[in-house]
Structure formats: C-alpha cells, structure tokens
Design a protein around this motif. Structure first.
Motif, mmCIF file in Angstrom:
data_model
loop_
_atom_site.group_PDB
_atom_site.id
_atom_site.type_symbol
_atom_site.label_atom_id
_atom_site.label_comp_id
_atom_site.label_asym_id
_atom_site.label_seq_id
_atom_site.Cartn_x
_atom_site.Cartn_y
_atom_site.Cartn_z
ATOM 1 N N HIS A 77 -12.675 30.120 -4.206
ATOM 2 C CA HIS A 77 -13.389 28.925 -4.231
ATOM 3 C C HIS A 77 -13.846 28.425 -2.947
ATOM 4 O O HIS A 77 -13.444 29.059 -1.875
ATOM 5 N N HIS A 135 -24.254 17.920 -4.743
ATOM 6 C CA HIS A 135 -24.082 19.133 -5.256
ATOM 7 C C HIS A 135 -22.570 19.411 -5.971
ATOM 8 O O HIS A 135 -22.170 20.074 -6.493
ATOM 9 N N ASP A 136 -21.853 18.708 -5.051
ATOM 10 C CA ASP A 136 -20.182 18.589 -5.385
ATOM 11 C C ASP A 136 -19.737 17.195 -5.593
ATOM 12 O O ASP A 136 -19.113 16.655 -4.823
ATOM 13 N N HIS A 137 -20.189 16.546 -6.611
ATOM 14 C CA HIS A 137 -19.512 15.068 -7.022
ATOM 15 C C HIS A 137 -19.751 14.003 -5.838
ATOM 16 O O HIS A 137 -18.701 13.238 -6.106
ATOM 17 N N ASN A 155 -21.627 19.163 -10.574
ATOM 18 C CA ASN A 155 -21.047 20.384 -9.579
ATOM 19 C C ASN A 155 -21.904 21.469 -9.849
ATOM 20 O O ASN A 155 -22.082 22.181 -10.881
ATOM 21 N N TYR A 156 -22.758 21.699 -8.548
ATOM 22 C CA TYR A 156 -23.515 23.000 -8.594
ATOM 23 C C TYR A 156 -23.055 23.965 -7.705
ATOM 24 O O TYR A 156 -23.819 24.434 -6.762
ATOM 25 N N ARG A 157 -21.665 23.915 -7.296
ATOM 26 C CA ARG A 157 -21.110 24.689 -6.399
ATOM 27 C C ARG A 157 -21.253 26.085 -6.202
ATOM 28 O O ARG A 157 -21.401 26.834 -7.683
#
Ligand SMILES: Cc1ncc(COP(=O)(O)O)c(C=O)c1O
Length: 392
Positions: free
Chosen positions: A25, A211-213, A234-236
């Motif tokens: 992650h 892109h991350d909340h 969430n486009y991580r």
C-alpha cells in the motif's frame, strides 16, 4: 501497443520485493518501510524524465482525467470542449464531474482542430481537452494560445501517448496538466495505472488530496492522523503498480525505439505506392504505436481495407472503430438535447460530427506492437501495397 509483451525478470523482481516487504500500500506504515516508497519513486522518475514539476500516480487514466477536472474546479453544468475521436473515458470523465462534453471537429492529423474549438467557447467553457490520439500530438501551440487568450485551462489527455513529444517536450507537460495511462493497451503497462503531470503546485496539491479522500499526506505521523482538506475519492495507486511503473519507465526508450524502427521500416517499404501517411503536428515525437494512412475518399478506404484483408493483414477503417469514435456511443447520443444541471446539452447526433466523419471514413489503420516478428511486419507491408494498388 501492449507493454506486457516485454515483461521479464525485472517486473518479477520489482513485484516480489514489494510483496516480500509486505508493503503493498502507498500511504502509512512509515516505520516498517525502511524509507522505501515505490509510488513516490515512480512519480519522481516520471517528473524527472518529463521535466514536469509534479507527477501524481493514480489508479488509471480515467481516474487521472477525473482528478484533473476536479483539481481545476469543474462544477456541474460547466462545458468542456474535446474531440469526437478519443476513447470514451475522456467523455466519461467529463460526465463523472457532471459537466457537459462539447465536441469540436478533428483535422487531417486526426487531432482536435483548435479553430473549431474557438468557435465553441462560451462563458460556460471551463476547460479544453485535446486528446493525443494513436501516438501523435495535437497542435499544442494553438491550444496554448487559446488557453491564454480566453483564460481557460488546457487538460491534455495524453493517456495513449506515454513517452511521445511535441517540439521536444513530453506530451502531458504542455497544458495546465496532462494525463498518462498504463493500462494493458498503452505504450507500457502496469496492469492499471495513471499519472497526472503538472507544473502548478496549487493544482497538484488539490489533486493529491482529492485522489485520496482529501487527506493531507505526511510521513511525520501515522496515516490515521492525516489532516483532511475536504472530500475526495479513492483513486490511489498501489506499491505493486508503482514498482512496475519504475521498470516501465526504464524500458521506455527501448520500447519506443522498437516501435519507431518498425514503423519506419513499414513506411519506407511502401513509400513508392503513392499512399499518404497521416499528417502529423510533430512526427519526431510520434510513439509509433499505429501506422495510419489517409485515402482520397471513403470509397477508396473501403477498397484498401478489402485488399488488406485479402492479403492476410486487415487494417481498420477508423470511422468504424467503435472504441474510439463518438458516433458509435449511443449512451452519449442519448444525453443530447437534455436539461443538465441548468444547461442544455448539445446534440451528439452523427450529423454534428460530419466533418470528423468525412476524415475518419478515409483513415485506415494498423496497430503495432513493441515486439513484432519480421513475418508480421512483412505481411503488413504486403497488405499496404495490395491496398494501395486496389484503392489509388
Ligand atoms: C484517450 C484515452 N483517454 C483515457 C483513457 C483511459 O485510460 P485507462 O484505461 O487507464 O482508464 C484511455 C484508455 O484507453 C484513452 O485511450
């Protein structure tokens, strides 16, 4: 066209390392990483390679477009001008932001024609999205001029041209921001992945958080302690994709070198046939994923296509390409002439695309791969010669 054909031990090692360290992650777990962050490195490498000040890794090219549009502040009912010759993701990204796609015409380079775009600019126009299609740049000088003249951001959809250039600058770095895709049909692949390039720090920060909340990322504390800048999604990108991306960028010169050599071989071999290759805004920067010719008429293109099929290496007529041409998208046509967040959408019926249709009906295409055996290349050459004989 599909970078997976050049996967080897380098990708296996890169992925194994991430898995062995159990760090798949992107964010958090700082104490367990030994300072190793593959997505960060992928972004840094893309920025260094292209000269962009900032690169943001996201989960795919479609997400890159959505994040870019959200980053520049697109609101429901805003109008975004783009091209009817693209992958549907360009349109979907606009619609995902509740904005309205406005379609300009293409010119013979098969890129969005800046003159047609200027005629469509209204007070509601909040971005222009040229798409660099099938390896080749749109006329970015003209789009930069338009952006400046009207104060409108230019978002380059460079998803299909990773590694391509315009006047020696990387595609994706010429507009306000630009997007790359690493899906399985692009120059190189990480399975699914995207990058957004920009020089604008404020825009980069908005995109990074969105892109991350909305998280304001920091390596100084645990992920759970991240501050929040607002709402996001969430486009991580994962560390596995980041690790694959590092290998992909290493392989880029080799991949482009091979594609360009194959395309040159084909074009040299058919130079005497009298057939016209697609004109380009900057042929030097072509990623050479496609060999395209413009026939004098749609009828000639049909004859050319029939002869290439007969010769065993069929070309496609681009107007018939359901993936890359808006006239085939019923869902878009159904959106036409509707009330949409206080604005009426234009018609997306075929007659509104007449100019583009006339050009795409004359355009024939062969796709190239990074690894192609001599026999396949010879077959394409033979087919083009047969096509030219039948059509010209
Ligand atoms: C022009 C264009 N834009 C955007 C995308 C979306 O990229 P992805 O498949 O990574 O979401 C594609 C992919 O096919 C594309 O060709």
């Amino acid at each position: 066209m599909a970078g997976a054909e050049i996967f080897d031990n380098a990708e296996i090692k890169a992925m194994a390392d991430v898995i062995e360290r159990k760090m798949i992650h992107r964010y958090g777990s700082h104490a367990m990483r030994n300072g190793q962050y593959r997505v960060d490195e992928f972004e840094e490498k893309a920025a260094a390679m292209t000269g962009a000040k900032y690169a943001l890794g996201v989960s795919n090219g479609t997400a890159a477009l959505i994040v870019a549009l959200k980053g520049i502040g697109i609101k429901p009912g805003d109008e975004i001008i783009t091209t009817p010759f693209t992958f549907i993701a360009t349109i979907e990204a606009i619609v995902a932001c509740d904005a309205i796609p406005i379609l300009g015409d293409i010119d013979e380079t098969l890129s969005l024609d800046a003159a047609s775009v200027e005629k469509l600019i209204t007070l509601k126009t909040k971005a222009i999205m040229p798409v660099h299609m099938f390896g080749v740049a749109a006329d970015m000088d003209k789009f930069a001029e338009l952006g400046k003249k009207y104060g409108i951001p230019i978002i380059e959809d460079a998803c299909e041209v990773v590694g391509g250039t315009y006047k020696e600058r990387y595609l994706g770095t010429l507009g306000t921001c630009g997007t790359w895709s690493f899906d399985p049909n692009k120059t190189l692949t990480v399975g699914e992945g995207g990058i957004i390039l920009t020089d604008d720090e404020a825009l980069y920060r908005k995109m990074e958080y969105y892109h991350d909340h909305g998280h304001v990322h920091s390596k100084e504390h645990d992920r759970g302690a991240d501050a929040k800048s607002g709402l996001g999604v969430n486009y991580r990108l994962s560390e596995i994709q980041g690790a694959l991306g590092l290998v992909a960028l290493d392989k880029m010169p080799m991949a482009l070198g091979r594609l360009r050599a194959t395309k040159k071989k084909i074009l040299d071999a058919v130079a005497e046939t009298g057939i016209t290759p697609r004109p380009m805004n900057d042929g030097e920067g072509d990623t050479a994923t496609h060999v395209i010719f413009l026939l004098p008429t749609a009828e000639a293109a049909k004859k050319f296509a029939a002869a290439t099929k007969e010769a065993g290496s069929p070309c496609g007529i681009i107007a018939e390409n359901t993936w890359h041409y808006a006239k085939h998208w019923q869902a878009l046509e159904d959106m036409g002439e509707q009330e949409f967040f206080g604005t009426k959408t234009p018609s997306y019926a075929l007659e509104t695309m007449a100019k583009s249709d006339a050009i795409l009906s004359r355009a024939v295409m062969f796709g190239l791969n990074i690894i192609m055996d001599d026999a396949s290349v010879e077959k394409i050459i033979t087919a083009i010669k047969a096509g030219a004989k039948a059509a010209l």
